[in-house]
Motif scaffolding. Structure first.
Motif, mmCIF file in Angstrom:
data_model
loop_
_atom_site.group_PDB
_atom_site.id
_atom_site.type_symbol
_atom_site.label_atom_id
_atom_site.label_comp_id
_atom_site.label_asym_id
_atom_site.label_seq_id
_atom_site.Cartn_x
_atom_site.Cartn_y
_atom_site.Cartn_z
ATOM 1 N N MET A 39 0.839 -1.192 0.000
ATOM 2 C CA MET A 39 0.000 0.000 0.000
ATOM 3 C C MET A 39 0.877 1.246 0.000
ATOM 4 S SD MET A 39 -2.933 -1.078 2.750
ATOM 5 C CE MET A 39 -3.802 0.482 2.557
ATOM 6 N N THR A 40 0.422 2.285 -0.720
ATOM 7 C CA THR A 40 1.164 3.522 -0.813
ATOM 8 C C THR A 40 0.838 4.419 0.363
ATOM 9 O OG1 THR A 40 1.106 3.376 -3.227
ATOM 10 C CG2 THR A 40 1.639 5.519 -2.267
ATOM 11 N N ALA A 41 1.862 5.012 0.969
ATOM 12 C CA ALA A 41 1.647 5.971 2.050
ATOM 13 C C ALA A 41 1.043 7.236 1.464
ATOM 14 C CB ALA A 41 2.967 6.272 2.735
ATOM 15 N N SER A 42 0.045 7.782 2.146
ATOM 16 C CA SER A 42 -0.600 8.977 1.628
ATOM 17 C C SER A 42 -1.251 9.754 2.764
ATOM 18 C CB SER A 42 -1.669 8.606 0.584
ATOM 19 O OG SER A 42 -2.709 7.851 1.189
ATOM 20 N N LEU A 43 -1.688 10.949 2.454
ATOM 21 C CA LEU A 43 -2.468 11.759 3.380
ATOM 22 C C LEU A 43 -3.849 11.915 2.760
ATOM 23 C CD1 LEU A 43 -2.228 13.453 6.058
ATOM 24 C CD2 LEU A 43 -1.983 15.451 4.568
ATOM 25 N N LYS A 44 -4.829 11.265 3.371
ATOM 26 C CA LYS A 44 -6.180 11.293 2.837
ATOM 27 C C LYS A 44 -6.948 12.490 3.397
ATOM 28 C CE LYS A 44 -6.426 6.244 2.455
ATOM 29 N NZ LYS A 44 -7.151 5.018 2.917
ATOM 30 N N SER A 45 -7.920 12.958 2.633
ATOM 31 C CA SER A 45 -8.708 14.108 3.059
ATOM 32 C C SER A 45 -10.182 13.858 2.792
ATOM 33 C CB SER A 45 -8.254 15.362 2.297
ATOM 34 O OG SER A 45 -9.090 16.464 2.582
ATOM 35 N N HIS A 46 -11.017 14.188 3.783
ATOM 36 C CA HIS A 46 -12.454 14.178 3.548
ATOM 37 C C HIS A 46 -13.102 15.219 4.448
ATOM 38 C CE1 HIS A 46 -12.575 11.569 7.180
ATOM 39 N NE2 HIS A 46 -13.827 12.018 7.310
ATOM 40 N N SER A 47 -14.339 15.561 4.137
ATOM 41 C CA SER A 47 -15.060 16.580 4.887
ATOM 42 C C SER A 47 -16.031 15.945 5.864
ATOM 43 C CB SER A 47 -15.826 17.508 3.933
ATOM 44 O OG SER A 47 -14.934 18.226 3.110
ATOM 45 N N HIS A 48 -16.130 16.557 7.042
ATOM 46 C CA HIS A 48 -17.140 16.183 8.033
ATOM 47 C C HIS A 48 -17.817 17.490 8.430
ATOM 48 C CE1 HIS A 48 -18.892 13.725 11.309
ATOM 49 N NE2 HIS A 48 -18.893 14.878 11.954
ATOM 50 N N GLY A 49 -18.922 17.801 7.764
ATOM 51 C CA GLY A 49 -19.546 19.104 7.962
ATOM 52 C C GLY A 49 -18.589 20.202 7.536
ATOM 53 N N GLN A 50 -18.279 21.119 8.446
ATOM 54 C CA GLN A 50 -17.354 22.218 8.151
ATOM 55 C C GLN A 50 -15.932 21.920 8.606
ATOM 56 O OE1 GLN A 50 -19.855 25.271 10.152
ATOM 57 N NE2 GLN A 50 -19.804 26.351 8.205
ATOM 58 N N THR A 51 -15.659 20.646 8.879
ATOM 59 C CA THR A 51 -14.330 20.225 9.309
ATOM 60 C C THR A 51 -13.658 19.398 8.226
ATOM 61 O OG1 THR A 51 -15.014 20.173 11.640
ATOM 62 C CG2 THR A 51 -13.022 18.953 11.057
ATOM 63 N N MET A 52 -12.429 19.753 7.886
ATOM 64 C CA MET A 52 -11.619 18.929 6.997
ATOM 65 C C MET A 52 -10.859 17.921 7.849
ATOM 66 S SD MET A 52 -8.362 19.998 4.577
ATOM 67 C CE MET A 52 -9.325 20.618 3.190
ATOM 68 N N VAL A 53 -10.976 16.643 7.519
ATOM 69 C CA VAL A 53 -10.265 15.591 8.238
ATOM 70 C C VAL A 53 -9.106 15.105 7.371
ATOM 71 C CG1 VAL A 53 -10.425 13.327 9.333
ATOM 72 C CG2 VAL A 53 -12.380 14.898 9.412
ATOM 73 N N LEU A 54 -7.888 15.225 7.890
ATOM 74 C CA LEU A 54 -6.697 14.738 7.201
ATOM 75 C C LEU A 54 -6.234 13.469 7.907
ATOM 76 C CD1 LEU A 54 -4.732 18.097 6.715
ATOM 77 C CD2 LEU A 54 -6.244 16.931 5.085
ATOM 78 N N THR A 55 -6.135 12.368 7.164
ATOM 79 C CA THR A 55 -5.794 11.076 7.747
ATOM 80 C C THR A 55 -4.447 10.604 7.231
ATOM 81 O OG1 THR A 55 -8.144 10.492 7.877
ATOM 82 C CG2 THR A 55 -6.546 8.697 8.074
ATOM 83 N N ILE A 56 -3.502 10.435 8.150
ATOM 84 C CA ILE A 56 -2.194 9.880 7.804
ATOM 85 C C ILE A 56 -2.393 8.395 7.521
ATOM 86 C CG2 ILE A 56 0.161 9.461 8.622
ATOM 87 C CD1 ILE A 56 -0.334 11.828 10.615
ATOM 88 N N SER A 57 -2.099 7.978 6.309
ATOM 89 C CA SER A 57 -2.418 6.611 5.884
ATOM 90 C C SER A 57 -1.166 5.879 5.406
ATOM 91 C CB SER A 57 -3.470 6.638 4.766
ATOM 92 O OG SER A 57 -3.748 5.317 4.319
ATOM 93 N N ASN A 58 -0.648 5.066 6.300
ATOM 94 C CA ASN A 58 0.462 4.165 5.980
ATOM 95 C C ASN A 58 0.394 3.024 6.987
ATOM 96 O OD1 ASN A 58 2.805 2.971 5.094
ATOM 97 N ND2 ASN A 58 4.176 4.596 5.811
ATOM 98 N N PRO A 59 -0.756 2.326 7.025
ATOM 99 C CA PRO A 59 -1.024 1.382 8.126
ATOM 100 C C PRO A 59 -0.044 0.240 8.235
ATOM 101 C CG PRO A 59 -2.686 1.193 6.391
ATOM 102 C CD PRO A 59 -1.893 2.417 6.086
ATOM 103 N N GLU A 60 0.585 -0.154 7.123
ATOM 104 C CA GLU A 60 1.554 -1.242 7.192
ATOM 105 C C GLU A 60 2.778 -0.856 8.020
ATOM 106 O OE1 GLU A 60 2.478 -2.436 3.250
ATOM 107 O OE2 GLU A 60 0.641 -3.619 2.999
ATOM 108 N N ASN A 61 3.024 0.449 8.143
ATOM 109 C CA ASN A 61 4.166 0.948 8.902
ATOM 110 C C ASN A 61 3.714 1.871 10.033
ATOM 111 O OD1 ASN A 61 6.551 -0.102 7.276
ATOM 112 N ND2 ASN A 61 5.377 0.960 5.685
ATOM 113 N N ARG A 62 2.567 1.539 10.629
ATOM 114 C CA ARG A 62 2.009 2.329 11.733
ATOM 115 C C ARG A 62 1.939 3.816 11.382
ATOM 116 N NH1 ARG A 62 3.326 0.097 17.775
ATOM 117 N NH2 ARG A 62 2.611 -2.033 17.449
#
Length: 259
Positions: free
Chosen positions: A1-24
């Protein structure tokens, strides 16, 4: 899996998710650049009033990728310096960002991940989450503003123990020390951080931006200069439409609607 920074909206909040689960969720230079870009977009968007940074899965962030650091030892020093500059650019962008930035922490939070959390304005951490300034454990010194943040947040002896000894410390102890704001049940850090962000989203964005700017400047300002800055921000806020709405709503005993 590729390490990335995911983004999605929750109402008026931007959620940034650090995504590299194979390497914590270890960090990478691509994440730093994506973090800066995401905040630049959010700053100019009226649809975003706050940002929450979290990690994918059961951990927040393991810090730097040790395999990448080993590889960089075979490269000119400028290669690692450039990578650290990317992290530092993200940290400075978080600190200067005029909207609230919250961290939602589950599981382990180590090294540069801990530095990233310290750059945020408010922190919600699961009760069983564990923080560690892991740098000295592998013969390194901190980056990401860790020394700047901890030496301002804690007594010298306490900060140096975390930085030099590389000891693990729990969320409840960090809350007692005033480093994090809320401790949540395990698995609920993001939900509680989003609830806190929604409380902030309901407040006047210009007032929160003024508060953050004043708070950032206060540690290095003389009292006279800080008083002058408070005066100027107060006057600007008073003559903003949001102050008219806020005062009227308070007097009329109704919720305010800010823009």
């Amino acid at each position: 899996m590729t390490a990335s920074l995911k983004s999605h909206s929750h109402g008026q909040t931007m959620v940034l998710t650090i995504s590299n689960p194979e390497n914590r969720n270890a960090l990478s230079p691509d994440m730093y650049a994506a973090g800066v870009e995401a905040l630049n977009v959010a700053e100019s968007s009226d649809e975003v009033r706050s940002v929450v940074i979290t990690g994918e899965g059961s951990h927040f962030c393991a810090g730097g990728n040790l395999q990448r650091l080993l590889a960089n030892r075979q490269q000119p020093p400028e290669v690692q310096a450039q990578s650290i500059e990317g992290l530092h650019n993200w940290v400075e962008t978080i600190r200067a960002f005029p909207k609230p930035v919250l961290a939602a922490v589950e599981g382990s939070c180590a090294g540069a991940g801990f530095s990233l959390v310290l750059a945020c304005d408010l922190v919600v951490a699961a009760q069983n989450s564990v923080f560690v300034m892991a740098y000295s454990n592998v013969g390194l010194s901190p980056d990401g503003g860790a020394t700047w943040s901890l030496m301002r947040a804690l007594p010298r002896a306490t900060a140096l123990q975390l930085l030099m000894c590389g000891e693990r410390i729990g969320a409840e102890r960090l809350q007692q020390l005033g480093v994090i704001n809320q401790v949540s049940p395990p698995g609920e850090a993001l939900a509680e951080a989003l609830a806190l962000s929604e409380r902030l989203n309901a407040r006047a964005p210009n007032a929160l931006a003024a508060i953050k700017e004043l708070a950032n400047e206060a540690p290095t300002q003389a009292l006279h200069a800080q008083l002058a800055a408070e005066r100027d921000h107060f006057v600007r806020c008073l003559h903003h439409a949001n102050a008219g709405e806020g005062i009227s709503a308070f007097m009329e005993k109704r919720p305010a609607s800010y823009r």
